[in-house]
Write a protein that holds these residues in place. Structure first.
Motif, PDB file in Angstrom:
ATOM      1  N   ARG A  77       0.539  -1.022   0.008  1.00  0.00           N
ATOM      2  CA  ARG A  77       0.067   0.302  -0.062  1.00  0.00           C
ATOM      3  C   ARG A  77       0.825   1.277  -0.289  1.00  0.00           C
ATOM      4  NH1 ARG A  77      -1.862   0.812   5.426  1.00  0.00           N
ATOM      5  NH2 ARG A  77      -0.194   1.718   5.383  1.00  0.00           N
ATOM      6  N   ASP A  78       1.757   1.089   1.179  1.00  0.00           N
ATOM      7  CA  ASP A  78       2.321   2.445   0.924  1.00  0.00           C
ATOM      8  C   ASP A  78       2.916   2.576   0.057  1.00  0.00           C
ATOM      9  OD1 ASP A  78       1.628   2.421   2.978  1.00  0.00           O
ATOM     10  OD2 ASP A  78       3.757   2.166   4.434  1.00  0.00           O
ATOM     11  N   MET A  79       3.639   1.483  -1.468  1.00  0.00           N
ATOM     12  CA  MET A  79       4.922   1.498  -1.886  1.00  0.00           C
ATOM     13  C   MET A  79       4.156   2.337  -3.018  1.00  0.00           C
ATOM     14  SD  MET A  79       7.117  -1.759  -2.522  1.00  0.00           S
ATOM     15  CE  MET A  79       7.333  -1.519  -3.880  1.00  0.00           C
ATOM     16  N   VAL A  80       2.795   1.795  -3.764  1.00  0.00           N
ATOM     17  CA  VAL A  80       1.547   2.241  -3.646  1.00  0.00           C
ATOM     18  C   VAL A  80       2.014   3.679  -4.067  1.00  0.00           C
ATOM     19  CG1 VAL A  80      -0.577   2.681  -5.422  1.00  0.00           C
ATOM     20  CG2 VAL A  80       0.765   0.419  -4.918  1.00  0.00           C
ATOM     21  N   LYS A 122      12.457  -6.631   0.245  1.00  0.00           N
ATOM     22  CA  LYS A 122      11.547  -7.750  -0.362  1.00  0.00           C
ATOM     23  C   LYS A 122      11.249  -7.826  -1.875  1.00  0.00           C
ATOM     24  CE  LYS A 122      10.127  -8.611   4.014  1.00  0.00           C
ATOM     25  NZ  LYS A 122      10.099  -9.643   4.550  1.00  0.00           N
ATOM     26  N   ARG A 123      11.144  -8.539  -2.421  1.00  0.00           N
ATOM     27  CA  ARG A 123      10.796  -9.142  -3.630  1.00  0.00           C
ATOM     28  C   ARG A 123       9.024  -8.921  -4.356  1.00  0.00           C
ATOM     29  NH1 ARG A 123      15.797 -10.881  -6.062  1.00  0.00           N
ATOM     30  NH2 ARG A 123      14.727 -11.801  -7.550  1.00  0.00           N
ATOM     31  N   LEU A 124       9.311  -7.148  -4.176  1.00  0.00           N
ATOM     32  CA  LEU A 124       7.508  -6.488  -4.260  1.00  0.00           C
ATOM     33  C   LEU A 124       8.446  -5.591  -4.857  1.00  0.00           C
ATOM     34  CD1 LEU A 124       4.551  -6.393  -3.478  1.00  0.00           C
ATOM     35  CD2 LEU A 124       5.993  -5.941  -1.523  1.00  0.00           C
ATOM     36  N   ILE A 125       7.537  -5.528  -6.119  1.00  0.00           N
ATOM     37  CA  ILE A 125       7.023  -4.453  -6.991  1.00  0.00           C
ATOM     38  C   ILE A 125       6.083  -4.393  -7.470  1.00  0.00           C
ATOM     39  CG2 ILE A 125       9.496  -5.264  -8.073  1.00  0.00           C
ATOM     40  CD1 ILE A 125       7.461  -5.615 -10.427  1.00  0.00           C
ATOM     41  N   THR A 126       5.473  -2.712  -7.507  1.00  0.00           N
ATOM     42  CA  THR A 126       4.478  -2.140  -8.190  1.00  0.00           C
ATOM     43  C   THR A 126       4.768  -1.392  -9.840  1.00  0.00           C
ATOM     44  OG1 THR A 126       5.161   0.158  -6.595  1.00  0.00           O
ATOM     45  CG2 THR A 126       4.003  -1.728  -5.412  1.00  0.00           C
ATOM     46  N   VAL A 127       3.918  -1.513 -10.671  1.00  0.00           N
ATOM     47  CA  VAL A 127       3.926  -0.106 -11.847  1.00  0.00           C
ATOM     48  C   VAL A 127       3.351   0.328 -11.777  1.00  0.00           C
ATOM     49  CG1 VAL A 127       4.515  -0.849 -14.046  1.00  0.00           C
ATOM     50  CG2 VAL A 127       5.896  -2.657 -12.685  1.00  0.00           C
ATOM     51  N   ASP A 128       2.915   1.525 -12.789  1.00  0.00           N
ATOM     52  CA  ASP A 128       1.469   1.880 -12.770  1.00  0.00           C
ATOM     53  C   ASP A 128       1.824   3.335 -14.096  1.00  0.00           C
ATOM     54  OD1 ASP A 128      -0.843   3.161 -13.332  1.00  0.00           O
ATOM     55  OD2 ASP A 128      -1.126   4.242 -11.252  1.00  0.00           O
TER      56      ASP A 128
END
Ligand code: NI
Length: 171
Positions: free
Chosen positions: A33-36, A56-62
């Motif tokens: 949530r914070d990354m978005v 951590k292996r987590l990505i956000t794309v938009d």
């Protein structure tokens, strides 16, 4: 503090491989949530967890930067199933402020990952979207886009980045 601080070149978390996410718990949901929010506030079209100092292996794309909710992609443990072709285009990075350079990337990628509900997703991407996936998956492998430059260019960019940081302008 939902919008997190973006760390920049030289922070150790950016320069080492991130850990796989084993469980989608509250910590991961809060991080996503914070990354978005952080990506949209920056504004940016992609963000990887190490950029907010989370290994951590987590990505956000938009690509729509918050304009179109269906364009938001949050992927846990993303990996390439296929990469094809070549495309050269300019890239920048929120963690490497002020630097924009041409980088060669695959023209098409097939990426597999897990969404926040634990469901497996396979996404085919071309053009800018393929490029963003490559850039963000590089991040979780501890690699910045400037690592793709020629040795001479890379040395010059790193020297300038260090100079900016020493003068206090690299925040
Ligand atoms: Ni980046």
């Amino acid at each position: 503090m939902p919008v997190r601080k973006i760390v920049t070149f030289g922070h150790p978390v950016l320069h080492r491989a991130a850990f796989p996410v084993r469980e989608i718990d509250d910590e991961i949901l809060d991080l996503a949530r914070d990354m978005v929010l952080t990506m949209h506030a920056a504004p940016g079209i992609g963000l990887a967890a190490p950029q907010v100092a989370a290994g951590k292996r987590l990505i956000t794309v938009d690509l729509s930067v918050g304009e179109k909710p269906d364009e938001l992609i949050v992927l846990i443990n993303p990996e390439f199933l296929e990469t094809d072709g070549e495309a050269i285009s300019e890239e920048g990075c929120l963690s490497v402020p002020g630097v924009h350079e041409n980088v060669k990337r695959p023209a098409r990628v097939l990426v597999k990952g897990i969404d926040l509900k634990g469901k497996e997703k396979v996404i085919e991407a071309r053009g800018i979207l393929a490029r963003v996936f490559c850039h963000e998956i590089d991040h979780i492998n501890g690699r910045l886009f400037i690592e793709h430059l020629s040795p001479l260019k890379k040395a010059l960019v790193k020297k300038n980045l260090k100079k900016t940081q020493e003068s206090g302008g690299g925040e």
